[in-house]
Design an enzyme around this catalytic site. Structure first.
Site, PDB file in Angstrom:
ATOM      1  N   ARG A   8     -31.413  74.488  42.761  1.00  0.00           N
ATOM      2  CA  ARG A   8     -30.488  73.343  42.793  1.00  0.00           C
ATOM      3  C   ARG A   8     -29.454  73.443  41.658  1.00  0.00           C
ATOM      4  O   ARG A   8     -28.351  72.933  41.777  1.00  0.00           O
ATOM      5  CB  ARG A   8     -31.263  72.020  42.709  1.00  0.00           C
ATOM      6  N   TYR A  61      -7.906  64.609  54.999  1.00  0.00           N
ATOM      7  CA  TYR A  61      -8.993  64.679  55.994  1.00  0.00           C
ATOM      8  C   TYR A  61      -9.739  63.330  56.080  1.00  0.00           C
ATOM      9  O   TYR A  61      -9.943  62.657  55.059  1.00  0.00           O
ATOM     10  CB  TYR A  61      -9.940  65.816  55.584  1.00  0.00           C
ATOM     11  N   ASP A 134      -7.093  70.415  48.114  1.00  0.00           N
ATOM     12  CA  ASP A 134      -7.955  70.904  49.183  1.00  0.00           C
ATOM     13  C   ASP A 134      -7.177  71.994  49.922  1.00  0.00           C
ATOM     14  O   ASP A 134      -6.163  71.724  50.563  1.00  0.00           O
ATOM     15  CB  ASP A 134      -8.311  69.734  50.117  1.00  0.00           C
ATOM     16  N   LYS A 159     -15.155  76.488  57.115  1.00  0.00           N
ATOM     17  CA  LYS A 159     -14.052  76.868  57.997  1.00  0.00           C
ATOM     18  C   LYS A 159     -13.703  78.359  57.828  1.00  0.00           C
ATOM     19  O   LYS A 159     -14.544  79.199  58.058  1.00  0.00           O
ATOM     20  CB  LYS A 159     -12.864  75.941  57.724  1.00  0.00           C
TER      21      LYS A 159
HETATM   22  C1  LIG Z   1      -9.332  69.690  55.160  1.00  0.00           C
HETATM   23  C2  LIG Z   1     -10.795  69.416  55.136  1.00  0.00           C
HETATM   24  N1  LIG Z   1     -11.379  69.122  53.965  1.00  0.00           N
HETATM   25  C3  LIG Z   1     -12.701  68.859  53.876  1.00  0.00           C
HETATM   26  C4  LIG Z   1     -13.491  68.868  54.999  1.00  0.00           C
HETATM   27  C5  LIG Z   1     -14.961  68.538  54.870  1.00  0.00           C
HETATM   28  O1  LIG Z   1     -15.667  69.725  54.965  1.00  0.00           O
HETATM   29  P1  LIG Z   1     -17.231  69.785  55.388  1.00  0.00           P
HETATM   30  O2  LIG Z   1     -17.304  69.410  56.825  1.00  0.00           O
HETATM   31  O3  LIG Z   1     -17.588  71.200  55.103  1.00  0.00           O
HETATM   32  O4  LIG Z   1     -17.931  68.808  54.517  1.00  0.00           O
HETATM   33  C6  LIG Z   1     -12.940  69.176  56.236  1.00  0.00           C
HETATM   34  C7  LIG Z   1     -13.776  69.197  57.446  1.00  0.00           C
HETATM   35  O5  LIG Z   1     -13.309  69.311  58.547  1.00  0.00           O
HETATM   36  C8  LIG Z   1     -11.538  69.456  56.307  1.00  0.00           C
HETATM   37  O6  LIG Z   1     -10.952  69.742  57.475  1.00  0.00           O
END
Ligand SMILES: Cc1ncc(COP(=O)(O)O)c(C=O)c1O
Length: 350
Positions: A8, A61, A134, A159
């Site tokens: 962890r 998001y 992000d 992704k």
């Molecule tokens: C731009 C973006 N940031 C963060 C996330 C969150 O990622 P996770 O689903 O791996 O928690 C996503 C998920 O689709 C995303 O598209």
């Protein structure tokens, strides 16, 4: 420095993936989290205290938006919203109070508008704030935010970095001191990544550059083909001549990166036709995720932006007939033919 005492806290397999992501981003350090949301939440909970001000792009998001709308204000954080491409609005809000964190995504979902990172970094620096970006949609193949002035990059490694749609993971990259500061929080928040998922992401990273190169060429070919159709009223891809953020792209994107693997189109006939086009695809697969080796397609009105009212969607420049496409490794000609067939089959719905 956190040691390898217990998984962890830190794990060597997970570290291997993290250091590859840090290299891709031009960072000195990085670590992985249980998900992209784990990366975002852990970073923001480390950098912010009750009473602090956070200025964020409206286009983030959906679950990030929920974190900022519901959770952070409940912990005493003053959250301010701006349109990601409106630099005057950023300036007003950042300078409007003592701002601790500025938060945006490189490439907005689903409009694929680019944030002017060097300009935003200058505003954040001037205010003594940290800029958190992000970079999930663009990936470091297209944009390296830390080299443009960002302080922290967060990722949904679920992704493109993993690339095989078989693991949920996140990543945080920054300078070594900041990484250690955020990573300490992982210990108490429990947002660490397990070694098996760490291995899957590491495995995906071995083909990251070749996947991105090939998928980007396909995205450009598909965008160009769809742009020539009368029943596709808008095509968004940074490689197209009419791309609205071309001046920003020239400053922000890596040279010859091709604009990335995401394409967003608007079809004539609105939401119902968009939905039917997606249902008639034989190669493109309807899914809420993106960044895999298979072409994944979604309609924002009933997926990522379902919770927004029609007025809010319009204000965010999300058309009813939008289809978001994450191009995979299939042959470009087959994918172009797949979309042409689905559009032809639904032509009567315009
Ligand atoms: C731009 C973006 N940031 C963060 C996330 C969150 O990622 P996770 O689903 O791996 O928690 C996503 C998920 O689709 C995303 O598209």
């Amino acid at each position: 420095m956190i040691e390898h005492w217990y998984s962890r806290f830190r794990n060597p397999t997970v570290d291997s993936a993290a250091s590859e992501i840090a290299d891709l981003e031009g960072a000195t350090a990085g670590f992985m989290t249980s998900s992209g949301m784990g990366a975002i939440a852990t970073t923001l909970l480390t950098l912010l205290r009750a009473g602090d001000r956070l200025v964020a792009a409206r286009q983030v998001y959906g679950d990030t938006r929920d974190l900022l709308v519901r959770d952070l204000p409940a912990w005493g954080i003053d959250v301010r919203w701006v349109d990601a491409v409106d630099l005057d609005a950023w300036r007003r809000e950042i300078d409007g109070g003592p701002t601790r964190v500025v938060y945006a995504e490189t490439l907005s979902n689903p409009q694929l508008e680019l944030t002017d990172l060097p300009a935003l970094a200058e505003l954040a620096r001037g205010a003594g704030a940290r800029l958190v970006i992000d970079n999930t949609f663009a990936t470091p193949y297209v944009v390296q935010p830390l080299l443009l002035g960002a302080d922290v990059v967060v990722h949904s490694a679920t992704k493109f970095l993993n690339g095989h749609s078989d693991a949920v993971a996140g990543a945080v990259v920054a300078d070594a001191d900041l990484v250690t500061e955020v990573q300490r929080r992982v210990i108490t928040l429990g947002t660490s990544l397990g070694p098996y998922e760490g291995y899957l992401v590491w495995r995906g990273l071995q083909t990251f550059e070749v996947r991105m190169a090939r998928q980007t060429v396909t995205a450009h070919a598909l965008a160009t083909a769809l742009d020539s159709r009368r029943d596709v009223t808008a095509v968004r891809h940074p490689s197209l001549p009419g791309y609205p953020g071309a001046d920003v792209a020239a400053r922000v994107m890596r040279p010859n990166c091709g604009g990335g693997c995401m394409v967003t189109i608007t079809v004539a006939g609105g939401a119902e036709r968009a939905h039917d086009v997606v249902r008639n695809l034989q190669i493109g697969c309807e899914a809420t995720s993106l960044g895999g080796v298979e072409t994944l397609v979604s309609t924002p009105f009933n997926s990522s932006h379902f919770s927004l009212s029609p007025e809010e969607r319009r204000a965010a420049r999300i058309d009813d007939g939008m289809i978001r496409i994450s191009c995979g490794l299939e042959p470009a000609e087959a994918l172009i033919a797949d979309f042409a067939r689905a559009l032809d089959l639904t032509a009567g719905e315009q």
